[in-house]
Design a protein around this motif. Structure first.
Motif, short mmCIF file in Angstrom:
data_model
loop_
_atom_site.label_atom_id
_atom_site.label_comp_id
_atom_site.label_asym_id
_atom_site.label_seq_id
_atom_site.Cartn_x
_atom_site.Cartn_y
_atom_site.Cartn_z
N ASP A 20 6.37 13.68 49.81
CA ASP A 20 6.49 14.46 51.05
C ASP A 20 5.53 15.64 51.06
O ASP A 20 4.92 15.94 52.08
CB ASP A 20 7.93 14.96 51.23
N ASP A 21 5.41 16.29 49.92
CA ASP A 21 4.50 17.43 49.81
C ASP A 21 3.06 16.98 50.04
O ASP A 21 2.30 17.64 50.74
CB ASP A 21 4.66 18.06 48.42
N TRP A 23 2.07 14.39 51.82
CA TRP A 23 1.94 14.04 53.24
C TRP A 23 1.80 15.30 54.08
O TRP A 23 0.99 15.36 55.00
CB TRP A 23 3.14 13.21 53.67
N ASP A 24 2.56 16.34 53.75
CA ASP A 24 2.46 17.61 54.47
C ASP A 24 1.07 18.22 54.29
O ASP A 24 0.47 18.72 55.23
CB ASP A 24 3.53 18.59 54.00
N TYR A 25 0.56 18.17 53.06
CA TYR A 25 -0.77 18.72 52.78
C TYR A 25 -1.83 17.92 53.56
O TYR A 25 -2.74 18.49 54.14
CB TYR A 25 -1.07 18.67 51.28
N GLY A 27 -1.50 16.54 56.30
CA GLY A 27 -1.39 16.93 57.70
C GLY A 27 -2.25 18.12 58.06
O GLY A 27 -2.55 18.35 59.23
N GLU A 28 -2.68 18.88 57.06
CA GLU A 28 -3.56 20.01 57.30
C GLU A 28 -5.01 19.58 57.51
O GLU A 28 -5.83 20.36 57.94
CB GLU A 28 -3.47 21.01 56.14
#
Length: 53
Positions: A20-21, A23-25, A27-28
């Protein structure tokens, strides 16, 4: 200069804690999610065609 890891073509010292981390990164990165989804849809369509042949 510190040693950097290549992450999808981008130099970064970033290390993901979990999926998840990561995927969030990702997204940047502008357009990353959209391109990932486009490629996934394309691969799914190829797989469907192969199954139906």
């Amino acid at each position: 200069m510190g040693c950097c890891k290549k992450w999808d073509g981008i130099e970064s010292d970033y290390v993901a804690k979990n999926e998840d981390d990561a995927w969030d990164y990702a997204g940047e990165i502008p357009g990353f999610h959209e391109e990932y989804i486009r490629q996934a849809e394309e691969m799914l369509e190829i797989a469907r065609k192969a199954v139906n042949e």
